[in-house]
Structure formats: C-alpha cells, structure tokens
Design a protein around this motif. Structure first.
Motif, PDB file in Angstrom:
ATOM      1  N   UNK A  35      31.424  41.349  35.628  1.00  0.00           N
ATOM      2  CA  UNK A  35      30.472  41.390  36.753  1.00  0.00           C
ATOM      3  C   UNK A  35      31.197  41.628  38.077  1.00  0.00           C
ATOM      4  N   UNK A  36      32.454  41.189  38.155  1.00  0.00           N
ATOM      5  CA  UNK A  36      33.225  41.391  39.391  1.00  0.00           C
ATOM      6  C   UNK A  36      33.953  42.734  39.380  1.00  0.00           C
ATOM      7  N   UNK A  37      33.712  43.576  38.369  1.00  0.00           N
ATOM      8  CA  UNK A  37      34.394  44.881  38.317  1.00  0.00           C
ATOM      9  C   UNK A  37      35.854  44.753  37.951  1.00  0.00           C
ATOM     10  N   UNK A  38      36.218  43.626  37.307  1.00  0.00           N
ATOM     11  CA  UNK A  38      37.649  43.380  37.025  1.00  0.00           C
ATOM     12  C   UNK A  38      38.054  43.736  35.599  1.00  0.00           C
ATOM     13  N   UNK A  39      37.103  44.250  34.804  1.00  0.00           N
ATOM     14  CA  UNK A  39      37.468  44.552  33.415  1.00  0.00           C
ATOM     15  C   UNK A  39      38.469  45.703  33.379  1.00  0.00           C
ATOM     16  N   UNK A  40      39.457  45.554  32.499  1.00  0.00           N
ATOM     17  CA  UNK A  40      40.428  46.633  32.301  1.00  0.00           C
ATOM     18  C   UNK A  40      40.440  46.937  30.812  1.00  0.00           C
ATOM     19  N   UNK A  41      40.058  48.152  30.455  1.00  0.00           N
ATOM     20  CA  UNK A  41      39.979  48.499  29.036  1.00  0.00           C
ATOM     21  C   UNK A  41      38.768  47.833  28.399  1.00  0.00           C
ATOM     22  N   UNK A  42      38.884  47.537  27.105  1.00  0.00           N
ATOM     23  CA  UNK A  42      37.748  47.025  26.350  1.00  0.00           C
ATOM     24  C   UNK A  42      37.979  45.570  25.922  1.00  0.00           C
TER      25      UNK A  42
END
Ligand SMILES: NC(=O)c1ccc[n+]([C@@H]2O[C@H](COP(=O)([O-])OP(=O)(O)OC[C@H]3O[C@@H](n4cnc5c(N)ncnc54)[C@H](OP(=O)(O)O)[C@@H]3O)[C@@H](O)[C@H]2O)c1
Length: 331
Positions: free
Chosen positions: A318-325
């Motif tokens: 939700x904070x746009x912090x995902x990296x990859x899967x």
C-alpha cells in the motif's frame, strides 16, 4: 482427501471503518458453491488484495472476506469432467478474492471456467511467482511484441520495481528489448539492472508537466503500470506507430492527453484487463510465460511468506514499497 476445516486470512469490518486482519479457521461449507474445489498451495500478493484488505468497496463489497486474487494448487473435488482430483491448476482474476473467497485461504471453490490447467514447464510455486502481476505483464508484452521489434529502440517500463513492472522488465530484457525502467526507489538500480534493465529513469523525470501535446520521441513502446502524468508522458514520447499498454493507476487514474500522439504519430494505446481476459488469450499468455518467455532467475524475483506474513506485506504494498513479487505458501 479434503479437510473439513482449513485456515484463511479473514478481513472483518470493525468499528469506525477499520478493517481487522485475522487468521481464522473456516470450513469447506463456508466457501461459495462452485464446480471445482482447489487445495491452494501457493497464492501471491497483488495491489488489489491490499485494497480488499482495507475495505475498498470497488474491490470487495461485503465483509468478512478472504482476499487473494491468485491461487494455485491441486484439485480436491470437481463436479466437471475437465478437472479431476489431483490435477494441478491455477486461477487468477475473475471474481476470485474480490467477492469470492480468495487464495489467502487453504481452499477455494470456483466455477470451472475460471480454472487454468498448470502449463507444462511451470511448478505450482513458479506459477504464483508470476501470478496476476506476471500474467498482466505477459498480456502487455503480448501486445508489445506483436507490434514493436527489439531493434525498434528502447521500451519504457514504469513502476519498474513493482510486481507487474519487475516481471515486465525481466521478460522484455530476456526477449532482447533494451528496457528503460522508471522507478521512484533511489536504491533500486542494482535490482533493476540485475533483472535486465539497460537504463534507469528517475520517476521525477518520467512525468512531464509542461502541458505540451507531443514530446521528443524516445521510446519504441512502453508498458505502463502507474497511469497519470507518467503514462501521458510515455504516450507523448513514443515513436510513430509505437505501442503503449496501460494496466494500472497507482500514480493516478487521470490521463492528461490530447489526440495528437494518436493522430499525428499513430501511437497505439492498449488497455489491459487481466481479470476478464478471454480464456484462449489467457492460455496463450500462460504458455509463453511457462515456455519461451520463462525467466531463468524466476525465484530471485520473489519473497516467500506464510499467511502470518501477509499483514506486514499488505501495508508495504500500500505504501508503494513492494520490490519484486511476494508469494504466499499456504502449507
Ligand atoms: N489491469 C489489470 O488487469 C491489472 C492487473 C494487475 C495489476 N494492475 C494494476 O497495476 C498497478 C501495479 O500493480 P502491481 O501489483 O505491480 O503493484 P505494486 O507491486 O505495488 O507496484 C507498483 C509500483 O509502482 C510504483 N509506484 C508506487 N506509487 C507510485 C506513484 N505514486 N507514482 C508512480 N509510481 C508509483 C512503485 O514502483 P517504483 O518504486 O519502482 O517506481 C511500485 O512498486 C496497480 O495499479 C494494479 O492495480 C492492473
């Protein structure tokens, strides 16, 4: 053999418009009616799951609810001849995880026409490393590769470290495209070049706010995951007869454009709807992801978590912090 009870992440509406996340015991009878009961071995986390987990009514109308728009595992029971117990299958999209209990539970029950036989060449786990994000990237790549050849020039991928973006960067690079990766993460350059990006574009430089209807042509094509000014800038900067695909709106649902890129440069803007993608196209994309497009380092793109790890990762995406899967091992 089917268990009568199983565990699932359940989102419940609390006081003051808050939504609680709890792992609960459910029974098979709690699941909706459907043709195929699947014992879910792996799911994955997509942006839409996080929206469902915070009560976004555009995704999920009523609670308690189990999100998870992706599920892969083994058929436990089937009312149709096309699927037999023991078959390995996957489901992405349709209503799974939206208003139908989804893949963040150990069992799902769905209509037979949502079910994709696991393509040869992919394990259950690998299919969820792709998941909806990879499948969506695959749809965009299908349209790009049909119309833009690798020697036509660099292609732009936005939201490049995210789920859709990272798979798109890696597959396009594998197919010989020179990929320019747009990211807002200052520390992501090594990750992005490691998965095949030839060039990193700072997110702040990817959005032109001058209002000019056309910009210097830079890209043979683009695969956009964020919308807004960044998508508009990509369209305005695409070579004549280039192709841009559009699947997301994490930046904005708005699209501040004129008709000029389309009528003066013949740029094609193609919308991507993975949820209701027709089955024949769906199967073709999965076959490509499992075969000629399959990434050597697929596992390196994913972090594996258990159901207990979902809540933290929902907050992170939700904070746009995902990296990859992020894939979920349901045990
Ligand atoms: N149409 C469909 O069928 C379909 C299917 C799947 C997903 N989607 C949509 O596609 C989008 C991406 O999904 P995803 O699963 O890849 O999500 P994700 O993993 O959260 O990735 C989104 C990425 O966008 C970038 N980003 C975040 N906030 C941004 C902002 N304010 N402005 C510009 N860029 C921003 C970030 O990458 P960087 O830090 O690298 O910039 C982030 O990692 C979502 O809107 C999702 O709903 C649509």
């Amino acid at each position: 053999m089917t268990a009568d009870t199983f565990h699932a992440l359940v989102i419940s509406a609390g006081e003051d418009k808050t939504y609680l996340r709890q792992i609960q015991q459910r029974t098979i009878d709690d699941l909706p009616a459907g043709d195929v009961l699947i014992r879910v071995q792996y799911s994955s986390l997509n942006y839409k799951d996080a929206l469902s987990a915070i009560g976004n009514k555009g995704v999920t109308r009523s609670y308690p609810h189990t999100p998870g728009i992706d599920a892969a595992g083994t058929v436990a029971d089937s009312g149709v001849a096309a699927f037999r117990p023991g078959d390995r299958v996957l489901v992405t999209g349709y209503d799974l995880g939206m208003n139908t209990a989804g893949g963040f539970g150990q069992y799902v029950r769905v209509p037979a026409d949502w079910v994709v036989p696991l393509p040869a060449g992919l394990s259950v786990k690998e299919s969820m490393i792709y998941g909806t994000a990879g499948f969506t990237a695959g749809m965009g790549i299908s349209f790009l590769t049909e119309t833009v050849s690798p020697d036509a020039g660099p292609v732009l991928v936005t939201g490049a470290t995210g789920g859709v973006g990272s798979i798109a960067v890696a597959v396009l690079a594998r197919l010989g495209y020179s990929v320019a990766a747009v990211t807002g993460k200052s520390t992501a350059a090594d990750f992005l070049t490691g998965i095949g990006a030839a060039q990193i574009v700072d997110r702040a430089e990817a959005a032109d706010t001058s209002g000019r209807p056309l910009l210097k042509s830079q890209w043979a094509g683009a695969l956009d995951t964020v919308g807004g000014e960044i998508l508009a800038t990509a369209v305005k900067s695409t070579h004549p007869w280039g192709t841009v695909t559009c699947c997301g709106n994490v930046a904005s649902p708005d699209l501040p454009l004129t008709v000029f890129p389309f009528i003066l440069r013949g740029v094609r803007l193609i919308g991507i709807d993975s949820q209701n993608c027709p089955m024949d196209f769906r199967l073709r994309v999965w076959q490509n992801l499992a075969g000629p497009w399959k990434l050597d380092g697929l596992e390196t793109l994913a972090t594996e978590i258990s159901m207990e790890g979902l809540s933290d990762n929902i907050d992170r995406i939700l904070k746009g912090q995902q990296k990859g899967r992020v894939i979920v091992n349901l045990g």
